[in-house]
Design a protein around this motif. Structure first.
Motif, PDB file in Angstrom:
ATOM      1  N   GLU A  68       0.830  -1.217   0.000  1.00  0.00           N
ATOM      2  CA  GLU A  68       0.000   0.000   0.000  1.00  0.00           C
ATOM      3  C   GLU A  68       0.863   1.265   0.000  1.00  0.00           C
ATOM      4  OE1 GLU A  68      -0.400  -2.616   2.014  1.00  0.00           O
ATOM      5  OE2 GLU A  68      -2.164  -3.407   0.954  1.00  0.00           O
ATOM      6  N   GLN A  69       1.958   1.243   0.747  1.00  0.00           N
ATOM      7  CA  GLN A  69       2.839   2.408   0.798  1.00  0.00           C
ATOM      8  C   GLN A  69       3.553   2.631  -0.537  1.00  0.00           C
ATOM      9  OE1 GLN A  69       5.016   1.078   4.243  1.00  0.00           O
ATOM     10  NE2 GLN A  69       3.985   2.531   5.614  1.00  0.00           N
ATOM     11  N   LEU A  70       3.928   1.539  -1.201  1.00  0.00           N
ATOM     12  CA  LEU A  70       4.540   1.678  -2.521  1.00  0.00           C
ATOM     13  C   LEU A  70       3.526   2.216  -3.525  1.00  0.00           C
ATOM     14  CD1 LEU A  70       7.224   1.264  -3.995  1.00  0.00           C
ATOM     15  CD2 LEU A  70       6.461  -1.021  -4.607  1.00  0.00           C
ATOM     16  N   LEU A  71       2.287   1.768  -3.383  1.00  0.00           N
ATOM     17  CA  LEU A  71       1.229   2.286  -4.253  1.00  0.00           C
ATOM     18  C   LEU A  71       1.039   3.779  -4.030  1.00  0.00           C
ATOM     19  CD1 LEU A  71      -1.040   1.726  -6.288  1.00  0.00           C
ATOM     20  CD2 LEU A  71      -2.536   1.179  -4.365  1.00  0.00           C
ATOM     21  N   GLU A  72       1.101   4.209  -2.772  1.00  0.00           N
ATOM     22  CA  GLU A  72       0.976   5.628  -2.460  1.00  0.00           C
ATOM     23  C   GLU A  72       2.104   6.426  -3.105  1.00  0.00           C
ATOM     24  OE1 GLU A  72       1.177   8.472   1.488  1.00  0.00           O
ATOM     25  OE2 GLU A  72       0.448   6.426   1.708  1.00  0.00           O
ATOM     26  N   LEU A  73       3.314   5.888  -3.068  1.00  0.00           N
ATOM     27  CA  LEU A  73       4.453   6.561  -3.711  1.00  0.00           C
ATOM     28  C   LEU A  73       4.245   6.665  -5.222  1.00  0.00           C
ATOM     29  CD1 LEU A  73       7.484   4.926  -1.829  1.00  0.00           C
ATOM     30  CD2 LEU A  73       6.759   7.309  -1.677  1.00  0.00           C
ATOM     31  N   SER A  74       3.561   5.681  -5.793  1.00  0.00           N
ATOM     32  CA  SER A  74       3.345   5.675  -7.245  1.00  0.00           C
ATOM     33  C   SER A  74       2.434   6.811  -7.697  1.00  0.00           C
ATOM     34  CB  SER A  74       2.749   4.337  -7.687  1.00  0.00           C
ATOM     35  OG  SER A  74       1.377   4.238  -7.337  1.00  0.00           O
ATOM     36  N   TYR A  75       1.715   7.441  -6.768  1.00  0.00           N
ATOM     37  CA  TYR A  75       0.858   8.567  -7.119  1.00  0.00           C
ATOM     38  C   TYR A  75       1.661   9.838  -7.398  1.00  0.00           C
ATOM     39  CZ  TYR A  75      -2.959   5.665  -5.321  1.00  0.00           C
ATOM     40  OH  TYR A  75      -3.862   4.652  -5.099  1.00  0.00           O
ATOM     41  N   SER A  76       2.952   9.820  -7.148  1.00  0.00           N
ATOM     42  CA  SER A  76       3.812  10.982  -7.419  1.00  0.00           C
ATOM     43  C   SER A  76       3.720  11.357  -8.891  1.00  0.00           C
ATOM     44  CB  SER A  76       5.265  10.657  -7.052  1.00  0.00           C
ATOM     45  OG  SER A  76       5.379  10.257  -5.702  1.00  0.00           O
ATOM     46  N   LYS A  77       3.472  12.641  -9.159  1.00  0.00           N
ATOM     47  CA  LYS A  77       3.267  13.064 -10.551  1.00  0.00           C
ATOM     48  C   LYS A  77       4.587  13.192 -11.302  1.00  0.00           C
ATOM     49  CE  LYS A  77       3.031  18.073  -9.574  1.00  0.00           C
ATOM     50  NZ  LYS A  77       3.261  18.007  -8.104  1.00  0.00           N
ATOM     51  N   ASP A  78       5.694  13.338 -10.566  1.00  0.00           N
ATOM     52  CA  ASP A  78       7.008  13.431 -11.200  1.00  0.00           C
ATOM     53  C   ASP A  78       8.082  13.025 -10.184  1.00  0.00           C
ATOM     54  OD1 ASP A  78       7.270  15.643  -9.457  1.00  0.00           O
ATOM     55  OD2 ASP A  78       6.667  17.058 -11.020  1.00  0.00           O
ATOM     56  N   LEU A  79       9.336  13.031 -10.621  1.00  0.00           N
ATOM     57  CA  LEU A  79      10.427  12.589  -9.752  1.00  0.00           C
ATOM     58  C   LEU A  79      10.657  13.546  -8.582  1.00  0.00           C
ATOM     59  CD1 LEU A  79      13.063  11.202 -12.292  1.00  0.00           C
ATOM     60  CD2 LEU A  79      11.491   9.927 -10.837  1.00  0.00           C
ATOM     61  N   LYS A  80      10.330  14.820  -8.768  1.00  0.00           N
ATOM     62  CA  LYS A  80      10.483  15.765  -7.663  1.00  0.00           C
ATOM     63  C   LYS A  80       9.557  15.393  -6.514  1.00  0.00           C
ATOM     64  CE  LYS A  80      10.300  20.695  -6.524  1.00  0.00           C
ATOM     65  NZ  LYS A  80      10.049  22.068  -7.042  1.00  0.00           N
ATOM     66  N   GLU A  81       8.313  15.079  -6.848  1.00  0.00           N
ATOM     67  CA  GLU A  81       7.358  14.690  -5.802  1.00  0.00           C
ATOM     68  C   GLU A  81       7.764  13.354  -5.181  1.00  0.00           C
ATOM     69  OE1 GLU A  81       2.584  13.768  -5.227  1.00  0.00           O
ATOM     70  OE2 GLU A  81       3.269  14.951  -6.950  1.00  0.00           O
ATOM     71  N   LEU A  82       8.231  12.428  -6.019  1.00  0.00           N
ATOM     72  CA  LEU A  82       8.684  11.138  -5.492  1.00  0.00           C
ATOM     73  C   LEU A  82       9.857  11.328  -4.531  1.00  0.00           C
ATOM     74  CD1 LEU A  82       8.600   8.037  -5.451  1.00  0.00           C
ATOM     75  CD2 LEU A  82      10.122   8.049  -7.448  1.00  0.00           C
ATOM     76  N   ALA A  83      10.793  12.218  -4.895  1.00  0.00           N
ATOM     77  CA  ALA A  83      11.938  12.480  -4.020  1.00  0.00           C
ATOM     78  C   ALA A  83      11.480  13.019  -2.667  1.00  0.00           C
ATOM     79  CB  ALA A  83      12.885  13.470  -4.690  1.00  0.00           C
ATOM     80  N   GLY A  84      10.499  13.910  -2.687  1.00  0.00           N
ATOM     81  CA  GLY A  84       9.989  14.471  -1.446  1.00  0.00           C
ATOM     82  C   GLY A  84       9.339  13.418  -0.566  1.00  0.00           C
ATOM     83  N   ARG A  85       8.564  12.530  -1.182  1.00  0.00           N
ATOM     84  CA  ARG A  85       7.900  11.472  -0.412  1.00  0.00           C
ATOM     85  C   ARG A  85       8.910  10.472   0.141  1.00  0.00           C
ATOM     86  NH1 ARG A  85       2.045   9.900  -2.832  1.00  0.00           N
ATOM     87  NH2 ARG A  85       1.323  11.983  -3.388  1.00  0.00           N
ATOM     88  N   LEU A  86       9.937  10.175  -0.654  1.00  0.00           N
ATOM     89  CA  LEU A  86      10.973   9.252  -0.182  1.00  0.00           C
ATOM     90  C   LEU A  86      11.748   9.856   0.985  1.00  0.00           C
ATOM     91  CD1 LEU A  86      12.461   7.745  -3.479  1.00  0.00           C
ATOM     92  CD2 LEU A  86      11.223   6.530  -1.686  1.00  0.00           C
ATOM     93  N   LYS A  87      12.000  11.151   0.892  1.00  0.00           N
ATOM     94  CA  LYS A  87      12.746  11.839   1.943  1.00  0.00           C
ATOM     95  C   LYS A  87      12.006  11.776   3.279  1.00  0.00           C
ATOM     96  CE  LYS A  87      16.262  14.493   3.136  1.00  0.00           C
ATOM     97  NZ  LYS A  87      17.644  13.977   3.138  1.00  0.00           N
ATOM     98  N   GLU A  88      10.689  11.815   3.221  1.00  0.00           N
ATOM     99  CA  GLU A  88       9.888  11.718   4.455  1.00  0.00           C
ATOM    100  C   GLU A  88      10.072  10.362   5.124  1.00  0.00           C
ATOM    101  OE1 GLU A  88       5.875  12.486   3.405  1.00  0.00           O
ATOM    102  OE2 GLU A  88       6.226  14.587   2.840  1.00  0.00           O
ATOM    103  N   ARG A  89      10.168   9.310   4.297  1.00  0.00           N
ATOM    104  CA  ARG A  89      10.303   7.957   4.836  1.00  0.00           C
ATOM    105  C   ARG A  89      11.763   7.581   5.075  1.00  0.00           C
ATOM    106  NH1 ARG A  89       6.481   4.645   5.480  1.00  0.00           N
ATOM    107  NH2 ARG A  89       8.027   2.978   5.563  1.00  0.00           N
ATOM    108  N   MET A  90      12.655   8.135   4.244  1.00  0.00           N
ATOM    109  CA  MET A  90      14.074   7.774   4.322  1.00  0.00           C
ATOM    110  C   MET A  90      14.896   9.056   4.415  1.00  0.00           C
ATOM    111  SD  MET A  90      13.834   5.052   1.152  1.00  0.00           S
ATOM    112  CE  MET A  90      15.601   4.807   1.060  1.00  0.00           C
ATOM    113  N   PRO A  91      15.102   9.587   5.601  1.00  0.00           N
ATOM    114  CA  PRO A  91      15.833  10.853   5.763  1.00  0.00           C
ATOM    115  C   PRO A  91      17.221  10.830   5.129  1.00  0.00           C
ATOM    116  CG  PRO A  91      14.797  10.210   7.822  1.00  0.00           C
ATOM    117  CD  PRO A  91      14.636   9.050   6.899  1.00  0.00           C
ATOM    118  N   GLU A  92      17.805   9.636   5.007  1.00  0.00           N
ATOM    119  CA  GLU A  92      19.154   9.532   4.441  1.00  0.00           C
ATOM    120  C   GLU A  92      19.159   9.638   2.920  1.00  0.00           C
ATOM    121  OE1 GLU A  92      17.533   5.323   4.519  1.00  0.00           O
ATOM    122  OE2 GLU A  92      17.410   7.143   5.726  1.00  0.00           O
ATOM    123  N   PHE A  93      17.968   9.621   2.300  1.00  0.00           N
ATOM    124  CA  PHE A  93      17.891   9.658   0.840  1.00  0.00           C
ATOM    125  C   PHE A  93      18.265  11.039   0.327  1.00  0.00           C
ATOM    126  CE2 PHE A  93      15.472  10.600  -3.054  1.00  0.00           C
ATOM    127  CZ  PHE A  93      15.978   9.616  -3.892  1.00  0.00           C
TER     128      PHE A  93
END
Length: 308
Positions: free
Chosen positions: A22-47
């Motif tokens: 479900e969390q991966l599906l939520e990440l897939s809603y990112s409209k572009d790589l910038k949004e994906l980067a922001g969502r990943l940063k929330e879950r993975m501060p080291e990213f």
């Protein structure tokens, strides 16, 4: 603390850190790589991605994964070498590419030998020697990747067998599935790509897996990928059809074995190996998602093919 038990505690403590479907599906809603980067940063501060491209995402995600593997390796000297298998799963790719460039390049013999010596200095002498001989004999660069994978897996199995009962406890099914998956994928893709039967027989692992040497060689003799797949599936509890179906079954089975080892709270190294296996699968899924978003494809449709 330099104790294998502490690595188990550390791995078990990260149960909530792995992404769910479900969390991966939520990440897939990112409209572009910038949004994906922001969502990943929330879950993975080291990213940290220095640029918004799928290749930069790949390097950053693999870099974060290697750092985590090294963290586990530092905790216990006793299992550091064995856990290095997961680091090699990532790093061997670039080393294999370097070797392929050397073997296929039109280089003076002296320069080629110097480059090969540098690669061998990294502790991959056996792989480089076998891969070089295979390329000279068959002229197929793809064999390099398979030979690296074979020796990486053999090293893991041999290290664990030497370590004895406690290291193997809970890991027997995991190792068997890793070996079976390697053999099946090598047979099916090798036949599809026209790899000679003799070469395929040299590439496979006849120990540690659940498929007998007789059945492995008989699968190769089928001569066609679909026939080989159906031959292997004839020994499986539930039937299927076709090479892709077989590959997916093994991918799903490997994931299930790792999940059982991790979530059933083994109080031994099985939990650590299973965690790193699942974390690597998660990393590859995120890299694949980044490529899908960059290409403007429909992520939600593509996610149906992901293995979790």
């Amino acid at each position: 603390m330099s104790d294998p038990a502490y690595t188990v505690v550390k791995a078990s403590a990260r149960k909530g850190g792995l992404l769910t479907r479900e969390q991966l599906l939520e990440l897939s809603y990112s409209k572009d790589l910038k949004e994906l980067a922001g969502r990943l940063k929330e879950r993975m501060p080291e990213f940290e991605a220095s640029a918004l491209t799928a290749k930069v995402f790949e390097d950053a995600l693999y870099g974060a994964y290697i750092a985590e593997v090294e963290e586990f390796m530092r905790i216990s000297d006793k299992v550091s070498k064995t856990l290095g298998f997961f680091k090699r799963e990532v790093e061997d790719t670039s080393k294999a590419e370097s070797l392929k460039s050397i073997l296929s390049g039109n280089l003076p013999e002296k320069q080629k030998e110097e480059l090969l010596s540098r690669l061998k200095a990294g502790g991959l002498g056996r792989e480089i020697e076998e891969a070089s001989n295979a390329f000279s004999k068959y002229g197929i660069l793809g064999l390099v990747d398979v030979i690296f994978a074979k020796h990486r897996l053999l090293d893991l199995c041999e290290d664990l067998v030497r370590s004895g009962g406690e290291a193997m406890s809970g890991l027997a099914d995991f190792l068997k599935m890793k070996v079976d998956y390697f053999n099946v994928i090598t047979i099916i893709r090798g036949i599809k790509n026209g790899v000679p039967q003799e070469a395929l027989q040299d590439l496979l692992i006849y120990q540690f897996g659940s498929l007998s040497e007789e059945r492995i060689k008989e699968a190769i003799k089928q001569g066609e990928a679909e026939k080989a797949a159906n031959f292997i599936m004839s020994f499986m509890p539930s039937k299927g059809a076709g090479a892709r179906d077989l590959e997916k079954r093994y991918e799903e089975s490997l994931s299930k074995v790792a999940q059982r080892a991790y979530y059933r709270n083994y109080s031994n190294l099985a939990a650590v190996f299973a965690y790193l296996e699942l974390k690597l699968r998660e990393t590859k899924n995120l890299i694949r998602l980044a490529n899908i978003i960059e290409r403007g494809l429909d992520p939600k449709r593509s996610l149906q093919e992901f293995i979790y």
